[in-house]
Design a protein around this motif. Structure first.
Motif, PDB file in Angstrom:
ATOM      1  N   ALA A  13     -10.402  16.903  35.875  1.00  0.00           N
ATOM      2  CA  ALA A  13      -9.188  15.806  35.525  1.00  0.00           C
ATOM      3  C   ALA A  13      -9.946  15.007  35.019  1.00  0.00           C
ATOM      4  O   ALA A  13      -9.036  13.547  34.183  1.00  0.00           O
ATOM      5  CB  ALA A  13      -9.957  14.808  37.120  1.00  0.00           C
ATOM      6  N   LEU A  14     -10.953  14.553  35.126  1.00  0.00           N
ATOM      7  CA  LEU A  14     -12.056  13.220  33.860  1.00  0.00           C
ATOM      8  C   LEU A  14     -11.511  13.417  32.598  1.00  0.00           C
ATOM      9  O   LEU A  14     -11.433  13.098  31.639  1.00  0.00           O
ATOM     10  CB  LEU A  14     -13.577  13.415  34.041  1.00  0.00           C
ATOM     11  CG  LEU A  14     -14.063  12.697  33.341  1.00  0.00           C
ATOM     12  CD1 LEU A  14     -13.788  10.742  33.942  1.00  0.00           C
ATOM     13  CD2 LEU A  14     -15.931  12.465  33.772  1.00  0.00           C
ATOM     14  N   ALA A  15     -11.738  15.129  31.877  1.00  0.00           N
ATOM     15  CA  ALA A  15     -11.718  15.456  30.461  1.00  0.00           C
ATOM     16  C   ALA A  15     -10.121  15.258  30.123  1.00  0.00           C
ATOM     17  O   ALA A  15      -9.958  14.700  28.950  1.00  0.00           O
ATOM     18  CB  ALA A  15     -11.834  16.599  30.142  1.00  0.00           C
ATOM     19  N   GLU A  16      -9.633  15.313  31.141  1.00  0.00           N
ATOM     20  CA  GLU A  16      -7.761  15.118  30.583  1.00  0.00           C
ATOM     21  C   GLU A  16      -7.889  13.930  30.701  1.00  0.00           C
ATOM     22  O   GLU A  16      -6.407  13.303  30.303  1.00  0.00           O
ATOM     23  CB  GLU A  16      -6.840  16.058  31.933  1.00  0.00           C
ATOM     24  CG  GLU A  16      -6.937  18.037  31.632  1.00  0.00           C
ATOM     25  CD  GLU A  16      -6.156  18.204  32.596  1.00  0.00           C
ATOM     26  OE1 GLU A  16      -5.982  17.939  33.391  1.00  0.00           O
ATOM     27  OE2 GLU A  16      -6.555  19.433  32.456  1.00  0.00           O
ATOM     28  N   SER A  17      -7.807  12.484  32.028  1.00  0.00           N
ATOM     29  CA  SER A  17      -8.311  11.127  31.752  1.00  0.00           C
ATOM     30  C   SER A  17      -7.965  10.597  30.453  1.00  0.00           C
ATOM     31  O   SER A  17      -8.111   9.446  30.459  1.00  0.00           O
ATOM     32  CB  SER A  17      -8.242  10.852  32.701  1.00  0.00           C
ATOM     33  OG  SER A  17      -9.794  10.557  33.486  1.00  0.00           O
ATOM     34  N   SER A  18      -9.244  11.202  29.832  1.00  0.00           N
ATOM     35  CA  SER A  18     -10.364  10.135  28.313  1.00  0.00           C
ATOM     36  C   SER A  18      -8.925  10.715  27.406  1.00  0.00           C
ATOM     37  O   SER A  18      -8.933  11.083  26.921  1.00  0.00           O
ATOM     38  CB  SER A  18     -11.109  10.469  28.580  1.00  0.00           C
ATOM     39  OG  SER A  18     -12.471  11.046  29.116  1.00  0.00           O
ATOM     40  N   LEU A  19      -8.746   9.261  26.889  1.00  0.00           N
ATOM     41  CA  LEU A  19      -8.314   9.478  25.947  1.00  0.00           C
ATOM     42  C   LEU A  19      -8.364   8.681  24.440  1.00  0.00           C
ATOM     43  O   LEU A  19     -10.413   7.712  24.373  1.00  0.00           O
ATOM     44  CB  LEU A  19      -7.012   7.991  26.385  1.00  0.00           C
ATOM     45  CG  LEU A  19      -6.331   8.009  27.091  1.00  0.00           C
ATOM     46  CD1 LEU A  19      -5.489   6.650  27.292  1.00  0.00           C
ATOM     47  CD2 LEU A  19      -5.292   9.513  26.879  1.00  0.00           C
ATOM     48  N   PHE A  20      -8.267   9.006  23.455  1.00  0.00           N
ATOM     49  CA  PHE A  20      -9.317   8.789  21.624  1.00  0.00           C
ATOM     50  C   PHE A  20      -8.717   7.032  21.744  1.00  0.00           C
ATOM     51  O   PHE A  20      -7.377   6.732  22.626  1.00  0.00           O
ATOM     52  CB  PHE A  20      -7.748   9.262  20.697  1.00  0.00           C
ATOM     53  CG  PHE A  20      -8.556  11.066  20.967  1.00  0.00           C
ATOM     54  CD1 PHE A  20      -9.210  11.432  19.919  1.00  0.00           C
ATOM     55  CD2 PHE A  20      -7.436  11.770  20.792  1.00  0.00           C
ATOM     56  CE1 PHE A  20     -10.007  12.357  20.161  1.00  0.00           C
ATOM     57  CE2 PHE A  20      -6.962  13.408  20.825  1.00  0.00           C
ATOM     58  CZ  PHE A  20      -8.562  13.650  20.333  1.00  0.00           C
ATOM     59  N   PRO A  21      -9.645   6.687  21.389  1.00  0.00           N
ATOM     60  CA  PRO A  21      -9.935   5.153  21.443  1.00  0.00           C
ATOM     61  C   PRO A  21      -8.985   4.173  21.170  1.00  0.00           C
ATOM     62  O   PRO A  21      -8.208   3.331  21.501  1.00  0.00           O
ATOM     63  CB  PRO A  21     -10.684   4.858  20.546  1.00  0.00           C
ATOM     64  CG  PRO A  21     -11.481   6.471  20.678  1.00  0.00           C
ATOM     65  CD  PRO A  21     -11.051   6.950  20.762  1.00  0.00           C
ATOM     66  N   ARG A  22      -7.915   4.976  19.797  1.00  0.00           N
ATOM     67  CA  ARG A  22      -6.551   4.371  19.048  1.00  0.00           C
ATOM     68  C   ARG A  22      -5.915   4.434  20.626  1.00  0.00           C
ATOM     69  O   ARG A  22      -4.639   3.333  20.613  1.00  0.00           O
ATOM     70  CB  ARG A  22      -6.187   5.410  18.142  1.00  0.00           C
ATOM     71  CG  ARG A  22      -4.772   4.402  17.606  1.00  0.00           C
ATOM     72  CD  ARG A  22      -4.591   5.091  15.653  1.00  0.00           C
ATOM     73  NE  ARG A  22      -3.066   4.727  16.040  1.00  0.00           N
ATOM     74  CZ  ARG A  22      -2.268   5.131  14.876  1.00  0.00           C
ATOM     75  NH1 ARG A  22      -2.842   6.505  14.177  1.00  0.00           N
ATOM     76  NH2 ARG A  22      -1.180   5.006  14.118  1.00  0.00           N
ATOM     77  N   THR A  23      -5.307   5.519  20.928  1.00  0.00           N
ATOM     78  CA  THR A  23      -4.278   5.456  21.784  1.00  0.00           C
ATOM     79  C   THR A  23      -4.837   4.389  23.319  1.00  0.00           C
ATOM     80  O   THR A  23      -3.398   4.926  23.887  1.00  0.00           O
ATOM     81  CB  THR A  23      -4.156   7.029  22.597  1.00  0.00           C
ATOM     82  OG1 THR A  23      -4.145   8.002  21.418  1.00  0.00           O
ATOM     83  CG2 THR A  23      -3.231   7.241  23.581  1.00  0.00           C
ATOM     84  N   GLN A  24      -5.905   4.407  23.922  1.00  0.00           N
ATOM     85  CA  GLN A  24      -6.385   4.080  24.698  1.00  0.00           C
ATOM     86  C   GLN A  24      -5.914   1.907  24.333  1.00  0.00           C
ATOM     87  O   GLN A  24      -5.585   1.694  25.243  1.00  0.00           O
ATOM     88  CB  GLN A  24      -7.809   4.254  25.206  1.00  0.00           C
ATOM     89  CG  GLN A  24      -8.593   3.107  26.135  1.00  0.00           C
ATOM     90  CD  GLN A  24      -8.120   3.234  27.572  1.00  0.00           C
ATOM     91  OE1 GLN A  24      -7.867   4.471  28.433  1.00  0.00           O
ATOM     92  NE2 GLN A  24      -7.293   2.183  28.472  1.00  0.00           N
ATOM     93  N   ILE A  25      -5.996   2.068  23.268  1.00  0.00           N
ATOM     94  CA  ILE A  25      -5.370   0.481  22.245  1.00  0.00           C
ATOM     95  C   ILE A  25      -3.642   0.342  22.685  1.00  0.00           C
ATOM     96  O   ILE A  25      -4.024  -0.860  23.475  1.00  0.00           O
ATOM     97  CB  ILE A  25      -6.609   0.229  21.021  1.00  0.00           C
ATOM     98  CG1 ILE A  25      -7.806   0.394  21.649  1.00  0.00           C
ATOM     99  CG2 ILE A  25      -5.430  -0.671  20.818  1.00  0.00           C
ATOM    100  CD1 ILE A  25      -9.025   0.203  19.699  1.00  0.00           C
ATOM    101  N   GLN A  26      -3.564   1.604  22.304  1.00  0.00           N
ATOM    102  CA  GLN A  26      -1.923   1.134  22.327  1.00  0.00           C
ATOM    103  C   GLN A  26      -1.721   1.408  23.858  1.00  0.00           C
ATOM    104  O   GLN A  26      -0.814   0.603  24.239  1.00  0.00           O
ATOM    105  CB  GLN A  26      -1.189   2.624  21.955  1.00  0.00           C
ATOM    106  CG  GLN A  26      -1.488   2.097  20.466  1.00  0.00           C
ATOM    107  CD  GLN A  26      -0.624   3.619  19.658  1.00  0.00           C
ATOM    108  OE1 GLN A  26      -0.726   4.781  20.099  1.00  0.00           O
ATOM    109  NE2 GLN A  26      -0.580   3.223  18.308  1.00  0.00           N
ATOM    110  N   LEU A  27      -2.134   1.811  24.960  1.00  0.00           N
ATOM    111  CA  LEU A  27      -2.080   1.410  25.866  1.00  0.00           C
ATOM    112  C   LEU A  27      -2.073   0.812  26.459  1.00  0.00           C
ATOM    113  O   LEU A  27      -1.256  -0.130  26.928  1.00  0.00           O
ATOM    114  CB  LEU A  27      -2.267   3.281  26.638  1.00  0.00           C
ATOM    115  CG  LEU A  27      -2.288   2.921  28.296  1.00  0.00           C
ATOM    116  CD1 LEU A  27      -1.021   3.316  28.373  1.00  0.00           C
ATOM    117  CD2 LEU A  27      -3.085   3.490  28.867  1.00  0.00           C
TER     118      LEU A  27
END
Length: 77
Positions: A48-62
């Motif tokens: 669950a932790l691995a699947e919840s981690s996003l790439f930095p660019r995706t995290q910024i967009q989110l």
């Protein structure tokens, strides 16, 4: 440390366990006080932790979308 570690083997001679002296055990378990270590998590929790981690660019967009949404500035697009 070689004297502080003993291996348990099965009938086929395969290592199936390990015995540590108390000092070695305490040294190893004291490492787990670091909150960054993932010791003690189940396989499901790690997944669950691995699947919840996003790439930095995706995290910024989110994050930008969440801010726009909270300000009611999010378009249907």
């Amino acid at each position: 440390m070689s004297d502080s570690v003993q291996y348990v083997t099965n009938a086929q001679g395969e290592k199936v366990g390990v015995l540590l002296d108390l000092e070695t055990y305490q040294q190893l378990t004291n490492l787990s006080v670091d909150s960054e270590l993932l010791i003690g998590l189940s396989l499901d929790e790690l997944q669950a932790l691995a699947e919840s981690s996003l790439f930095p660019r995706t995290q910024i967009q989110l994050q930008e979308l969440l801010i726009k949404n909270s300000e009611n500035n999010l378009s249907n697009e």
